[in-house]
Design a protein around this motif. Structure first.
Motif, PDB file in Angstrom:
ATOM      1  N   ASN A  24       0.806  -1.227   0.000  1.00 46.39           N
ATOM      2  CA  ASN A  24       0.000   0.000   0.000  1.00 46.39           C
ATOM      3  C   ASN A  24       0.833   1.270   0.000  1.00 46.39           C
ATOM      4  OD1 ASN A  24      -2.400  -1.363  -0.156  1.00 46.39           O
ATOM      5  ND2 ASN A  24      -2.777  -1.328   2.039  1.00 46.39           N
ATOM      6  N   LYS A  73      -9.214  -0.798  -4.532  1.00 50.67           N
ATOM      7  CA  LYS A  73      -8.272  -0.445  -3.471  1.00 50.67           C
ATOM      8  C   LYS A  73      -8.831   0.590  -2.497  1.00 50.67           C
ATOM      9  CE  LYS A  73      -4.303  -1.379  -3.089  1.00 50.67           C
ATOM     10  NZ  LYS A  73      -3.528  -2.377  -2.368  1.00 50.67           N
ATOM     11  N   VAL A  74      -9.561   1.571  -3.007  1.00 57.21           N
ATOM     12  CA  VAL A  74      -9.946   2.719  -2.182  1.00 57.21           C
ATOM     13  C   VAL A  74     -11.328   2.573  -1.554  1.00 57.21           C
ATOM     14  CG1 VAL A  74     -10.377   5.210  -2.219  1.00 57.21           C
ATOM     15  CG2 VAL A  74      -8.428   4.279  -3.449  1.00 57.21           C
ATOM     16  N   GLY A  76     -13.031   0.202  -0.460  1.00 57.85           N
ATOM     17  CA  GLY A  76     -13.094  -0.623   0.738  1.00 57.85           C
ATOM     18  C   GLY A  76     -12.551   0.058   1.979  1.00 57.85           C
ATOM     19  N   THR A  77     -11.812   1.139   1.802  1.00 58.14           N
ATOM     20  CA  THR A  77     -11.191   1.805   2.947  1.00 58.14           C
ATOM     21  C   THR A  77     -11.976   3.011   3.448  1.00 58.14           C
ATOM     22  OG1 THR A  77      -9.812   3.234   1.560  1.00 58.14           O
ATOM     23  CG2 THR A  77      -8.896   1.099   2.176  1.00 58.14           C
ATOM     24  N   ILE A  78     -12.963   3.484   2.671  1.00 59.36           N
ATOM     25  CA  ILE A  78     -13.764   4.639   3.112  1.00 59.36           C
ATOM     26  C   ILE A  78     -15.247   4.275   3.067  1.00 59.36           C
ATOM     27  CG2 ILE A  78     -12.085   6.392   2.421  1.00 59.36           C
ATOM     28  CD1 ILE A  78     -13.716   6.888  -0.073  1.00 59.36           C
ATOM     29  N   LYS A  79     -16.001   4.906   3.917  1.00 60.65           N
ATOM     30  CA  LYS A  79     -17.450   4.685   3.944  1.00 60.65           C
ATOM     31  C   LYS A  79     -18.116   5.709   3.036  1.00 60.65           C
ATOM     32  CE  LYS A  79     -21.430   3.820   6.766  1.00 60.65           C
ATOM     33  NZ  LYS A  79     -22.196   3.420   5.633  1.00 60.65           N
TER      34      LYS A  79
END
Length: 175
Positions: A24, A73-74, A76-79
């Motif tokens: 990452n 990639k992205v 999944g990391t932010i709501k």
């Protein structure tokens, strides 16, 4: 020499796949490299008059691969707010309808390089940086309006034009 923009585009595809498999901490350098190659290949192809049907298709494929990788990639990391997910689904639906109509009308993939699509792509590209300083809801509304507008414009162009020009800039472009 007209193969040079295509080689640059291939580097964007490779950088996109590398974002999936490399650690990452290499995401942002690869991300910006891919963005720069996107700018450079198109600029060079137009400036040197090295555009080709294959290059246009390769650029669209590279854009799609880059977009899918970034989403994987992205997102999944932010709501994301629900309205953005529904809006993204709407944009996807409009684009699928446009590509289907384009395929039946012109017997080819019909992703267009309009100003609206370029603006949407730029906003998507800048979103990881912008979201560091701007809340997701107002930026998401702006991005969603731009994406719905550009995909609707593309659908309208593909549905009404008699001769396909993938480098058309807007619906009002009378080449």
């Amino acid at each position: 020499m007209n193969y040079i923009p295509n080689i640059i585009t291939i580097f964007r595809i490779l950088a996109s796949f590398a974002m999936l498999i490399l650690p990452n901490n290499l995401f942002f350098p690869l991300y910006f490299f891919a963005g720069l190659t996107d700018i450079l290949d198109g600029w060079l192809a137009r400036k040197m008059k090295w555009t080709s049907a294959f290059g246009t298709l390769l650029d669209s494929i590279a854009d799609l691969i880059f977009f899918v990788v970034v989403i994987l990639k992205v997102v999944g990391t932010i709501k994301l707010p629900t309205f953005l997910l529904w809006g993204a689904l709407l944009v996807l639906l409009i684009r699928c309808i446009s590509y289907t109509i384009g395929f039946f009308r012109f017997h080819q993939f019909t992703s267009l390089h309009t100003y609206g699509n370029k603006l949407t792509g730029l906003l998507l590209f800048l979103s990881p940086i912008v979201l560091l300083v701007v809340p997701i809801k107002p930026f998401g509304v702006i991005l969603l309006i731009c994406a719905v507008g550009s995909s609707s414009e593309e659908l309208f162009i593909v549905s009404t034009t008699q001769k396909l020009d993938k480098n058309v800039t807007t619906f009002f472009d009378k080449k």
